[in-house]
Design a protein around this motif. Structure first.
Motif, PDB file in Angstrom:
ATOM      1  N   TYR A 213      30.858  40.207  39.654  1.00 55.09           N
ATOM      2  CA  TYR A 213      31.382  38.961  39.092  1.00 55.09           C
ATOM      3  C   TYR A 213      32.869  38.800  39.395  1.00 55.09           C
ATOM      4  CZ  TYR A 213      32.735  35.669  35.361  1.00 55.09           C
ATOM      5  OH  TYR A 213      33.237  34.611  34.657  1.00 55.09           O
ATOM      6  N   ALA A 214      33.575  39.933  39.469  1.00 46.45           N
ATOM      7  CA  ALA A 214      35.023  39.901  39.709  1.00 46.45           C
ATOM      8  C   ALA A 214      35.416  41.112  40.538  1.00 46.45           C
ATOM      9  CB  ALA A 214      35.802  39.895  38.386  1.00 46.45           C
ATOM     10  N   GLU A 215      36.591  41.047  41.138  1.00 41.36           N
ATOM     11  CA  GLU A 215      37.041  42.094  42.050  1.00 41.36           C
ATOM     12  C   GLU A 215      37.134  43.458  41.367  1.00 41.36           C
ATOM     13  OE1 GLU A 215      37.566  42.980  45.862  1.00 41.36           O
ATOM     14  OE2 GLU A 215      37.656  40.866  45.270  1.00 41.36           O
ATOM     15  N   PRO A 241      32.170  34.499  41.239  1.00 41.14           N
ATOM     16  CA  PRO A 241      32.631  34.301  39.864  1.00 41.14           C
ATOM     17  C   PRO A 241      31.675  33.487  39.007  1.00 41.14           C
ATOM     18  CG  PRO A 241      33.792  32.818  41.321  1.00 41.14           C
ATOM     19  CD  PRO A 241      32.931  33.686  42.206  1.00 41.14           C
TER      20      PRO A 241
END
Length: 311
Positions: A213-215, A241
């Motif tokens: 979902y995110a880095e 995202p």
């Protein structure tokens, strides 16, 4: 100046929204008019009702006391007038501004509110991350926020809404490839329970790309820590995202991820079922004090509806 309905109505709008700007928008009058009416009411009552902050207005104890006394009578009067002079679209009064994460709002919240919308509820939805949404709530731009974090911000009411369960998933093609390493993943049946089986699963998925979902992989890192007991130090191959996009990428064969169970489609295989599944509590956040009847109705409905949401 004598006490009037307009002064009390303006006070209640500022009290509920926490903002002169937002109150002016709700009442369709100018900001200077709102400020002047609040000052006039304070002069009439001979006590301050708000502390002026850099961002918004903070009610004083006198404001809380006044709101408790006048909110219900004013709401009843306004509802009576609107009910006589407007059509079904105004049955709930003004629009309710709701914020939350895109996935949960679209998959659970909006279907739960569909009946209210058909009955006249006016709803305006903002999708985003907790920090921005909670700031908008505190500033009066939103009435309710579904949040994945339990905020400590003053002036907000925080209530547990629902627990989502996280599961480790992959496409069936990846499950078969990972099963070659010793974990029984190729059958499509999740490995069960024990620490030894968990270690086999962890070693197997080390060979798979990660979809996140995110880095910084917040959901995957939590799963690795709570289920496998180790720190995840790898970088993601794909970052989307929106968890629905993560689910679509995994279903297409991009790699392995951790998702809320309610987003897991038939195309996804659960790779492991730990004895204690990782849970994430979601909260329903509103401003403290007397809410607008429409916002209160949405809050109460969501709190009740969440009891029947499938994990």
């Amino acid at each position: 100046m004598s006490l009037s309905f307009d002064l009390l109505r303006t006070f209640l709008a500022v009290y509920r929204s926490g903002s002169v700007t937002r109150a002016a928008e709700l009442l369709t009058i100018s900001q200077p008019s709102v400020t002047a009416q609040v000052k006039a009411l304070e002069a009439t009552l001979r006590r301050p009702l708000f502390d002026r902050l850099p961002r918004g207005m903070s009610p004083t104890p006198a404001a809380h006391q006044l709101a408790r006394r006048i909110a219900a009578p004013l709401d009843n009067l306004e509802e009576l007038v609107l009910g006589d002079l407007s059509g079904p679209a105004e049955a709930f009064g003004r629009a309710v501004h709701l914020g939350g994460p895109a996935e949960l709002i679209c998959e659970r919240v909006l279907p739960s509110l569909a009946g209210m919308a058909a009955g006249g509820l006016q709803l305006r939805v903002t999708l985003g991350l907790p920090d921005g949404l909670l700031a908008a709530l505190a500033d009066g731009g939103l009435d309710l926020v579904v949040s994945s974090v339990r905020t400590r911000r003053g002036g907000l009411r925080v209530e547990p809404l629902w627990d989502e369960e996280f599961v480790l998933v992959a496409a069936r093609s990846w499950a078969r490839r990972l099963g070659a390493g010793g974990a029984d993943l190729g059958s499509g049946q999740p490995a069960q329970g024990s620490e030894g089986e968990a270690e086999l699963v962890r070693r197997a998925v080390e060979r798979a790309p990660l979809v996140a979902y995110a880095e910084n992989l917040p959901i995957l890192r939590r799963y690795w820590r709570t289920v496998f007991g180790v720190r995840l130090t790898r970088s993601p191959t794909v970052v989307v995202p929106d968890l629905r996009g993560v689910a679509a990428a995994v279903a297409g064969g991009a790699g392995v991820s951790v998702l809320p169970r309610y987003l897991c489609t038939r195309e996804l295989v659960t790779l492991h079922e730990p004895e204690i599944a990782p849970l994430n509590t979601l909260f329903l956040v509103s401003r403290a004090g007397a809410p607008h009847p429409a916002a209160a109705a949405v809050r109460d409905h969501l709190m009740e509806a969440a009891r029947s949401w499938v994990v």
